[in-house]
Design an enzyme around this catalytic site. Sequence first.
Site, PDB file in Angstrom:
ATOM      1  N   VAL A   1      55.678  72.601  75.158  1.00  0.00           N
ATOM      2  CA  VAL A   1      56.518  71.763  74.307  1.00  0.00           C
ATOM      3  C   VAL A   1      57.671  72.605  73.778  1.00  0.00           C
ATOM      4  CG1 VAL A   1      56.596  70.417  72.165  1.00  0.00           C
ATOM      5  CG2 VAL A   1      54.605  70.257  73.670  1.00  0.00           C
TER       6      VAL A   1
ATOM      7  N   ASP B   1      47.121  76.521  61.477  1.00  0.00           N
ATOM      8  CA  ASP B   1      48.049  77.623  61.208  1.00  0.00           C
ATOM      9  C   ASP B   1      49.500  77.174  61.174  1.00  0.00           C
ATOM     10  OD1 ASP B   1      45.982  79.449  61.086  1.00  0.00           O
ATOM     11  OD2 ASP B   1      46.116  79.992  63.206  1.00  0.00           O
TER      12      ASP B   1
ATOM     13  N   GLY C   1      43.419  73.515  70.071  1.00  0.00           N
ATOM     14  CA  GLY C   1      42.591  74.463  69.335  1.00  0.00           C
ATOM     15  C   GLY C   1      41.563  73.729  68.493  1.00  0.00           C
ATOM     16  N   PHE C   2      41.037  74.411  67.492  1.00  0.00           N
ATOM     17  CA  PHE C   2      40.015  73.799  66.647  1.00  0.00           C
ATOM     18  C   PHE C   2      40.530  72.539  65.957  1.00  0.00           C
ATOM     19  CE2 PHE C   2      38.521  78.246  66.785  1.00  0.00           C
ATOM     20  CZ  PHE C   2      37.219  78.027  67.208  1.00  0.00           C
ATOM     21  N   GLY C   3      41.746  72.594  65.421  1.00  0.00           N
ATOM     22  CA  GLY C   3      42.290  71.452  64.712  1.00  0.00           C
ATOM     23  C   GLY C   3      42.558  70.273  65.625  1.00  0.00           C
TER      24      GLY C   3
ATOM     25  N   GLY D   1      48.422  70.835  71.076  1.00  0.00           N
ATOM     26  CA  GLY D   1      47.533  71.948  70.737  1.00  0.00           C
ATOM     27  C   GLY D   1      46.077  71.545  70.818  1.00  0.00           C
TER      28      GLY D   1
ATOM     29  N   GLU E   1      36.905  94.244  62.566  1.00  0.00           N
ATOM     30  CA  GLU E   1      36.005  94.013  63.690  1.00  0.00           C
ATOM     31  C   GLU E   1      36.427  94.825  64.909  1.00  0.00           C
ATOM     32  OE1 GLU E   1      34.446  89.524  62.521  1.00  0.00           O
ATOM     33  OE2 GLU E   1      36.309  89.752  63.631  1.00  0.00           O
TER      34      GLU E   1
END
Length: 446
Positions: A103, A324, A37-39, A35, A195
Amino acid sequence: MNAHKKLHQRSDVTTGRDQSMDAKMKKRHRVVIVGAGFGGLSVVKGLKGALVDVTVIDQRNHHLFQPLLYQVATASLAPSEIAWPIRSMLRNRRDITTVLATVIGVDMAGQAVLLADGDRVPYDTLVLATGARHGYFGHDEWEAFAPGLKTIEDATAIRGHILAAFEEAEREQDPARQQALLTFAIVGAGPTGVELAGTIADLAHDTLPCDFRAIDTRRTRVLLVEAGPTVLNGYPAKLSTYAEHALGKLGVEISLGAPVTQIEEGAITFGEHRVEARTIIWAAGVRASSAAEWLGVAADRNGRMIVEPDLSVPGHRAVFALGDTVAISAPDGSAVPGIAPAAKQEGAYVAKAIRRRLAGYAGQTPFRYRHQGSLAQIGKRKAIADFGWIKLRGAPAWWLWGLAHIYFLVSVRARLGVVLNWLWIYTRNQRAARLITRPAREAALD
C-alpha cells in the site's frame, strides 16, 4: 487505467448507469484491513458472521508472531515455527479476500486504498493496522551498520551475521580483529534488547564451545547499551534490578545512561567509549508506518496517528487505525504500549464498532486498554513477569513466560515444534536452527 475505471464504476452509485447492479454490490459492506498482524487479524476474527466482505492486504504473505522473532535471530527457532501463511489461516472464511501487495496511499475522497502496482481497492470501512518499523532517532544512516528486528528477513539476516562472526573468528589470526568478531553490541535495554543479549550470551557460553577448535566462544563479549538509567524501563524497580543482575551473571556487560553517539561499520561509540564490534543490533526505538502521511493527519514524534477515543481517525469516520500505528492513552493516562495484547484488544474493539454501526447504533464507549501483564525472558532459564497484583522472577517466571507464548501460537504443529526445541535447548544446550542463509547472488560473490 482500465482497472481504475472498473473500480470507479463499481463504487459510483450516482450516475444511474446501472443502479440495480450497484445496489446489489452495495448490499454487503466492504471492509478493507491493511496489515495482517495481531491487530488486523483480531478485526478479522471479530467480524466473523457479519454481513461484510473483508479484504486483507499485506506486503508479506505470512502472519508473524513477533514476540519470538528474536529466537529466530539467535538460532533457537526456525522461521516456520513463528510465521504462518495468511491464506492458509483464512482459508475457511469465504467472506475474506487476501491480497499480497504494498500500500502506498489512501484516496480519502474516493474511498480507495492505493497499491504500488497502480491498482485500487475500494472500501466502505478502512482499518489501518500497519505496524511500525525501526526508528533511529534521526540517524537513519546507522541502519546500514545496526539492523533492527521486525521481520523474518531481519531475523534470518541477523542470525547469519551472528553465526558468521564466530566462523570468521575461528580463522582470524589477528587477536584484535578476532575479539571484534566476538563482540556483540545491542542498543536498547527494553524487552527485545534484554532477550537478545541474554540469548546471545547463552549461545556463546553454552551451545557453541564444543563446536569450535581455534577459539573459545566463552570469550565472547556481549554489550547492552541503554541511554536511560535502567534496563526494562517501565517494569517495577525490583524486577528491573533483578534483570540487570541476572544478565550480569550471564556475562552481559550493561552500560546505562550512555546514549549512542556514533555507529559505523564495525564500531559503536556510546558515552566516552568506542568499541570495535563486528555485530551491532538495534533494539532502541521504533517508528510507526507511513499511515499518518497517507491520510494527512496529525501524528506524534514517532509517526503514530492521533486518533479519537473510539480509534477512528479524526475527520474520517469510515477509517479506523490501531496497534503500533496509533498513539492512544490508557485509562490511567499512560500511553497504551505497542505490544501484541494491546493490538488484539484494539482489533476486537474496532470489529465491535463496525458491527454496531452496521446495526444502526450511533455511538460506542471509548476504547479502554486492559493491561494483562508483561513478560521478558533473561537467558534460557530465567524471566520476569509483572501482572500488577503479582510479580514473578527467575525459573517460575520463565515457565510462565514459556506457557504464555506457546498458548498464543497459531497452530498445534507450531506449539509442538517450539516445545520440543525449547526442551532440547534447556536439557542439551543445543540449538538446531544454526543456519547461515544468504541471498544466492551474495553467496556467489564469495
